[in-house]
Design a protein around this motif. Sequence first.
Motif, PDB file in Angstrom:
ATOM      1  N   GLY B 385      32.851  30.911  29.494  1.00 34.39           N
ATOM      2  CA  GLY B 385      33.586  32.858  29.540  1.00 34.39           C
ATOM      3  C   GLY B 385      35.510  33.142  29.298  1.00 34.39           C
ATOM      4  O   GLY B 385      35.396  31.930  29.083  1.00 34.39           O
ATOM      5  N   GLY B 386      35.895  33.773  29.517  1.00 36.44           N
ATOM      6  CA  GLY B 386      37.299  33.862  29.674  1.00 36.44           C
ATOM      7  C   GLY B 386      37.487  34.357  30.432  1.00 36.44           C
ATOM      8  O   GLY B 386      37.226  34.343  31.820  1.00 36.44           O
ATOM      9  N   PRO B 387      38.741  34.396  30.163  1.00 32.14           N
ATOM     10  CA  PRO B 387      39.227  34.185  31.967  1.00 32.14           C
ATOM     11  C   PRO B 387      39.123  35.154  32.762  1.00 32.14           C
ATOM     12  O   PRO B 387      39.743  36.646  32.187  1.00 32.14           O
ATOM     13  N   GLY B 388      38.328  35.000  33.662  1.00 36.58           N
ATOM     14  CA  GLY B 388      38.009  36.554  34.739  1.00 36.58           C
ATOM     15  C   GLY B 388      36.802  36.634  34.204  1.00 36.58           C
ATOM     16  O   GLY B 388      35.939  37.163  34.715  1.00 36.58           O
ATOM     17  N   SER B 389      36.088  37.070  32.846  1.00 33.21           N
ATOM     18  CA  SER B 389      35.040  37.915  32.038  1.00 33.21           C
ATOM     19  C   SER B 389      34.040  37.353  32.661  1.00 33.21           C
ATOM     20  O   SER B 389      33.366  37.445  32.856  1.00 33.21           O
ATOM     21  N   GLY B 390      34.394  35.741  32.118  1.00 35.07           N
ATOM     22  CA  GLY B 390      33.324  34.870  32.510  1.00 35.07           C
ATOM     23  C   GLY B 390      32.707  34.657  33.759  1.00 35.07           C
ATOM     24  O   GLY B 390      31.335  34.544  34.088  1.00 35.07           O
ATOM     25  N   LEU B 391      33.789  34.600  34.720  1.00 36.55           N
ATOM     26  CA  LEU B 391      33.001  34.977  35.768  1.00 36.55           C
ATOM     27  C   LEU B 391      32.724  36.002  36.831  1.00 36.55           C
ATOM     28  O   LEU B 391      31.580  36.012  36.846  1.00 36.55           O
ATOM     29  N   PHE B 392      33.535  36.907  36.273  1.00 35.56           N
ATOM     30  CA  PHE B 392      32.239  38.802  37.065  1.00 35.56           C
ATOM     31  C   PHE B 392      31.565  38.270  36.120  1.00 35.56           C
ATOM     32  O   PHE B 392      30.675  39.511  36.803  1.00 35.56           O
ATOM     33  N   GLY B 393      31.129  38.593  34.949  1.00 35.23           N
ATOM     34  CA  GLY B 393      29.700  38.407  34.179  1.00 35.23           C
ATOM     35  C   GLY B 393      29.093  37.122  34.194  1.00 35.23           C
ATOM     36  O   GLY B 393      27.857  37.821  34.956  1.00 35.23           O
ATOM     37  N   ILE B 394      29.114  36.480  35.144  1.00 31.21           N
ATOM     38  CA  ILE B 394      28.518  35.855  35.450  1.00 31.21           C
ATOM     39  C   ILE B 394      27.890  36.171  37.149  1.00 31.21           C
ATOM     40  O   ILE B 394      26.678  35.899  37.479  1.00 31.21           O
ATOM     41  N   LEU B 395      28.534  36.515  38.122  1.00 34.65           N
ATOM     42  CA  LEU B 395      28.544  36.895  39.027  1.00 34.65           C
ATOM     43  C   LEU B 395      27.870  37.880  38.675  1.00 34.65           C
ATOM     44  O   LEU B 395      27.107  38.969  39.838  1.00 34.65           O
ATOM     45  N   LEU B 396      27.386  38.929  37.902  1.00 30.38           N
ATOM     46  CA  LEU B 396      26.552  40.419  37.546  1.00 30.38           C
ATOM     47  C   LEU B 396      25.603  39.853  37.566  1.00 30.38           C
ATOM     48  O   LEU B 396      24.692  40.873  38.454  1.00 30.38           O
ATOM     49  N   PHE B 397      25.331  38.995  37.223  1.00 34.48           N
ATOM     50  CA  PHE B 397      23.775  38.413  36.563  1.00 34.48           C
ATOM     51  C   PHE B 397      23.700  37.458  37.644  1.00 34.48           C
ATOM     52  O   PHE B 397      22.135  37.599  37.843  1.00 34.48           O
ATOM     53  N   GLY B 398      25.143  36.398  38.291  1.00 35.39           N
ATOM     54  CA  GLY B 398      23.906  36.302  39.575  1.00 35.39           C
ATOM     55  C   GLY B 398      23.689  37.135  40.876  1.00 35.39           C
ATOM     56  O   GLY B 398      22.592  37.573  41.259  1.00 35.39           O
ATOM     57  N   ILE B 399      24.049  38.847  40.901  1.00 37.44           N
ATOM     58  CA  ILE B 399      23.515  39.629  41.115  1.00 37.44           C
ATOM     59  C   ILE B 399      22.284  40.907  41.339  1.00 37.44           C
ATOM     60  O   ILE B 399      20.928  40.475  42.153  1.00 37.44           O
ATOM     61  N   VAL B 400      21.689  39.928  39.753  1.00 32.64           N
ATOM     62  CA  VAL B 400      20.702  40.459  39.108  1.00 32.64           C
ATOM     63  C   VAL B 400      19.606  39.574  39.653  1.00 32.64           C
ATOM     64  O   VAL B 400      18.209  40.066  39.887  1.00 32.64           O
ATOM     65  N   ALA B 401      20.017  38.548  39.562  1.00 34.11           N
ATOM     66  CA  ALA B 401      18.649  37.254  39.887  1.00 34.11           C
ATOM     67  C   ALA B 401      18.589  37.414  41.745  1.00 34.11           C
ATOM     68  O   ALA B 401      17.271  37.425  41.418  1.00 34.11           O
TER      69      ALA B 401
END
Lengths: 39, 571
Positions: B385-401
């Motif tokens: 992902g992009g600077p920051g957007s990759g991390l917060f994006g994968i953390l959103l999926f982590g919350i769903v997981a």
Amino acid sequence: MFDALMLALLAGAFAALAGFVWACEALTRRDAAGGEGRP
Amino acid sequence: MTWQGWVQIALFAALVLAVIRPAGDYIASAMQGDRNFLSPLLRPVERLFYRLAGVDETQEQGWVSYAVALLLFHFLGIVLLYALQRAQAWLPLNPQKFDPVAPDLALNTAVSFASNTSWQSYAGEQTVSHLVQMAGITVQSFLSGAAGIVVAVALVRGFVRHGRKTIGNVWVDLTRATLYLLLPVCVLAAVCFVWQGVPQTLSGPVAATTLEGGSQVIAIGPVASQEAIKLLSGDGGGFFNANSAHPFENPTPLSGVLQMFLIFLVGAALTGTFGRLVGDRKQGYALFGVMAALFLVGLVVMYGAEARPNPLLSALGVDQATTPLQAGGNMEGKELRFGVAQSALYGTVTTASSDGAVEAMFDSFSPLGGLVATANMMLDEVVVGGPGSGLFGILLFGIVAVFVAGLMIGRTPEYLGKKIEAAEVKMTMLALLAVPAAILGFAAVATMLPAGLAGLGNDGIHGFSEILYAYTSAAATNGSAFAGLNANTPFYNLTLGAAMLVGRFVVIVPVLCIAGLLAAKRRVPAGAGTLPTNGALFMGLLGGTVVVVGGLTFFPALALGPIAEHLALFP
């Protein structure tokens, strides 16, 4: 005139985003008041 | 596929892996305000900025204040960039005497760079002055990249803190991300690009006489400085229309590798930052492991698809074999200097991240290659992902997981000791649904309206792929173009601009909300029913969540575009 139209569109979009912030805050405040969920 | 290609890919992967920990630690210390080796030089500058702006760096903000300040900051940035473009004819550093940019195009471009998308409906060297490139576009590249980083760091603070109402100070965070991270790396990178042959000058274009006696105008300008932040910030908007396929933006294979490294640098390093800040490095490595696995799958498919001959050309008897005299495979739209392997690697890197720089034309990739590029962006760009957007994006999926895992065993899910409850899940779903809604909604409208169809370079399946790719690129804040679609029309400029606003800010607001919610919670101790989020089980669950959510959402649209196009190759 077109500049005014473009800037009005932009201002409208950001006003909507500000409203979205308010809606998120209201939604989460309501949820927080509803309890802590299951243990 | 060749062994040389795989060696190149392995070297690139080793380069990225090597920097995750040191760069991640550096970002963590810089964003926390700890002293580092640049502090003697930059700390006085940082303090000066706060004094001039009237910012109290000890004063923190709640998530609402943080989000509103960030939105206001971007609104003013868009207005400034819009005004610069509209007034460029009367401003200095306009050696080519460009006229003002048209209003709809100026708005699209301003939104594009402020939202870290860098979708370009214009040809840079034929449309905007040096002043706009430097003081407008390059500045917004810095600031939008910094904005992504600060949102990710705010979310991490949400996990780290407990019982707090604040998530940081947005002005301090923006200053530190720009001053300690983006600026120093960009200075080094720009010097490297100049060394490789990228121009850096305020001069106007050069008039040359060709060997045939004709005349040619060769555009040059402050390219190297824009190139560095274009890649590091995940922005991707080039000085030239051909972007990194242009020899003045990307002169050598070495500059190509440096470009890919810069694209992944901050996104990959932030997983290390995450592990460091939450006090468990394995947490960061688990996230990066999932990203790397998804990246590898996409790369293998794209490289394999591009290395194979085009079956329609094979049927005509065209020799597409790989020999010492020709690259072989599908070379249409690719630079001979870079070949298939680097083009496939660059294509995967730039779409897996939110960058969108290109060194080959996706419109000429095989359908499966185009599918990978499109799908990478559709996965919310969480594959690094992009600077920051990759991390917060994968953390959103982590919350769903963890939420899905919690449903399986009938227990309130936890992530890093924070209970994930109704409010967090609602915000997560809002953030995750915003991008698909923008992509599919706008693409559907464009395929139904004459104004949308008028921009197509191809009819039928490929035309649909062009439209789908454009809105995917805009809403996922990538900015790369499939090419073939003429997007410089009022319809596309305005609808793509709207897709960019939704894809960036309708995602950021719920992320900051989650940060505020988590920061206010108390940490609960791990128990027998807690799912460890630093192990293989969680990684499998997280990767599966990303693929299933992305697949279920986008498979029907992909089936109408690149998948149908692939099947049509084998009548």
